[in-house]
Design a protein around this motif. Structure first.
Motif, short mmCIF file in Angstrom:
data_model
loop_
_atom_site.label_atom_id
_atom_site.label_comp_id
_atom_site.label_asym_id
_atom_site.label_seq_id
_atom_site.Cartn_x
_atom_site.Cartn_y
_atom_site.Cartn_z
N ALA A 1 -14.06 59.04 15.41
CA ALA A 1 -12.86 59.30 14.62
C ALA A 1 -12.86 60.70 14.02
CB ALA A 1 -12.75 58.26 13.51
N ARG A 2 -14.04 61.31 13.87
CA ARG A 2 -14.11 62.65 13.29
C ARG A 2 -13.41 63.68 14.18
NH1 ARG A 2 -20.40 63.30 12.75
NH2 ARG A 2 -20.18 62.46 14.86
N ILE A 3 -13.51 63.48 15.49
CA ILE A 3 -12.90 64.43 16.42
C ILE A 3 -11.38 64.39 16.28
CG2 ILE A 3 -12.55 64.94 18.87
CD1 ILE A 3 -15.43 63.95 19.32
N ASP A 4 -10.81 63.19 16.23
CA ASP A 4 -9.37 63.06 16.02
C ASP A 4 -8.95 63.69 14.70
OD1 ASP A 4 -8.87 61.70 18.39
OD2 ASP A 4 -9.24 59.74 17.51
N PHE B 1 -13.83 73.50 15.15
CA PHE B 1 -15.04 72.70 15.18
C PHE B 1 -15.62 72.69 16.60
CE2 PHE B 1 -11.98 69.63 16.71
CZ PHE B 1 -12.68 68.77 17.54
N ILE B 2 -16.88 72.30 16.67
CA ILE B 2 -17.56 72.07 17.94
C ILE B 2 -18.48 70.87 17.73
CG2 ILE B 2 -19.44 73.69 17.40
CD1 ILE B 2 -19.61 74.29 20.41
N THR B 3 -18.70 70.09 18.79
CA THR B 3 -19.58 68.94 18.67
C THR B 3 -20.88 69.21 19.41
OG1 THR B 3 -18.77 67.79 20.66
CG2 THR B 3 -17.57 67.42 18.61
N LEU B 4 -21.98 68.81 18.79
CA LEU B 4 -23.28 68.78 19.46
C LEU B 4 -23.40 67.40 20.06
CD1 LEU B 4 -26.05 69.72 20.26
CD2 LEU B 4 -26.85 69.30 17.92
N PRO C 1 -10.64 61.21 23.55
CA PRO C 1 -9.77 62.13 24.30
C PRO C 1 -9.55 63.44 23.53
CG PRO C 1 -8.82 59.92 24.20
CD PRO C 1 -9.95 59.94 23.22
N GLY C 2 -9.32 64.50 24.27
CA GLY C 2 -9.02 65.79 23.65
C GLY C 2 -9.76 66.93 24.32
N ASP C 3 -9.19 68.10 24.24
CA ASP C 3 -9.79 69.30 24.83
C ASP C 3 -10.46 70.11 23.73
OD1 ASP C 3 -10.50 71.28 26.62
OD2 ASP C 3 -8.57 72.33 26.46
N GLY D 1 -13.78 81.48 25.46
CA GLY D 1 -12.87 80.38 25.74
C GLY D 1 -13.37 79.11 25.06
N ARG D 2 -12.94 77.97 25.56
CA ARG D 2 -13.35 76.68 24.98
C ARG D 2 -14.59 76.18 25.72
NH1 ARG D 2 -10.66 74.08 21.41
NH2 ARG D 2 -8.77 75.24 21.88
N THR D 3 -15.72 76.19 25.03
CA THR D 3 -17.00 75.85 25.66
C THR D 3 -17.17 74.35 25.82
OG1 THR D 3 -18.06 77.82 24.72
CG2 THR D 3 -19.51 76.01 25.41
#
Length: 341
Positions: A135-138, A147-150, A156-158, A323-325
């Motif tokens: 839910a944190r990503i949403d 933000f970036i996630t480890l 879903p999401g880019d 860009g988006r890694t």
């Protein structure tokens, strides 16, 4: 403002250039930035950070959220300290600070994060221990907070992420054990919904299928990612009616508890049970027999995370045109003696 004006007069450059240099902006040459910093130090000038943040609407800080109770790389080993060091090495180039946000055990990570974001503590965020559905990503996407996630997620999401090669590690471990003659291979996975466990298990299944070995759910042991979890793992393996001849671990501290359980039973890794650990850490290097596991650069990983996050922030994107890694971080197999190869 008087201090900045005086610096600009002394250096014969614009106030805007002085301000951007002090803020670590990418559109100032390294030579100019160095001149400004040296002059500021000589004059004893210290920016009013609180006032600047209030005017600019930012904090000049990046948050790194960890879950204290999560089955993830952290806990009582050096994983996050190495990653923090790498992230901070990047942030320091731009005079940004790293703020660690530890979510307490038992608290909903999304609720904790929402509370931290409401306080406007940071300008960007790194989140770890990604869940299957997170839910944190949403939340961060809707709030338009960089933000970036480890770790990957099925959410879903880019969005940008960097993840360890859990799939590749599981596949290589199975390959190595099968080549040594093992066919009944157990695997340890986290006891919660951290997504790395699902990725690790999928890699294990795919490798078994490639070697023509049937997947046996009984050989999947779910335990907490801790030394105690490793001890529990050993107990469950030894209690099986048809014991496996090998086991693959998803977390470094599991090996400590497993070695202890084997020792108490008069058994030894590498002789009575082949063991392939996960990440090499300072402890694993001195285990006897020496643990076969995987090596990766923690500071390198942290630096890559820091640069990938700044690439999503307009003020720093020019310095990091990435860009988006979305990247898998490599891991190198380190042969030891615990797998009996």
């Amino acid at each position: 403002m008087k201090g900045i004006r005086r610096l600009a007069q002394e250096l014969d450059i614009s106030i805007g250039t002085v301000s951007r240099a002090l803020n670590g902006r990418a559109d100032v040459s390294p030579e100019t930035r160095q001149r400004v910093l040296e002059a500021a130090a000589a004059m004893g000038y210290v920016p009013n950070q609180a006032g600047r943040s209030l005017r600019q609407g930012n904090t000049n800080a990046i948050g790194f959220m960890i879950e204290l109770g999560a089955d993830a790389n952290g806990g009582n080993d050096n994983f996050f300290m190495g990653v923090f060091d790498g992230v901070q090495s990047v942030l320091a180039r731009h005079h940004l600070d790293l703020v660690v946000l530890p979510c307490p055990t038992g608290e909903d990570p999304a609720v904790y994060l929402q509370r931290m974001m409401a306080r406007r503590l940071v300008d960007g965020l790194i989140i770890s221990a990604t869940h299957r559905k997170d839910a944190r990503i949403d939340m961060l996407t809707k709030m338009r907070i960089p933000f970036i996630t480890l770790g990957r997620s099925n959410t879903p999401g880019d969005y940008p992420w960097i993840d360890l090669d859990f799939d590749g590690a599981a596949r290589r471990a199975v390959d190595r054990l099968v080549s040594a003659g093992h066919s009944r291979i157990a695997i340890a996975v986290p006891s919660n919904d951290i997504n790395l466990g699902f990725i690790f298990l999928d890699g294990y299944k795919a490798a078994l299928a490639r070697h023509g070995l049937a997947f046996d759910p009984a050989l999947v042991v779910r335990v907490p990612s801790s030394e105690l979890g490793g001890y529990q793992l050993g107990h469950e393996l030894l209690a099986m009616k048809e014991r496996p001849s090998a086991v693959i671990l998803n977390y470094e501290l599991l090996a400590l508890g497993l070695y202890r359980q084997l020792g108490e039973a008069g058994l030894q890794a590498g002789r009575d049970l082949a063991v392939i650990g996960f990440r090499e850490n300072p402890v694993s290097r001195y285990m006897s027999p020496r643990l076969t596991c995987f090596r990766l650069s923690l500071t390198g990983l942290g630096a890559a995370i820091g640069e990938a996050l700044l690439a999503t922030m307009p003020a720093y994107a020019e310095a990091y045109p990435l860009g988006r890694t979305q990247r898998i971080w490599p891991m190198e197999l380190v042969p030891g003696e615990s797998d009996g190869a």
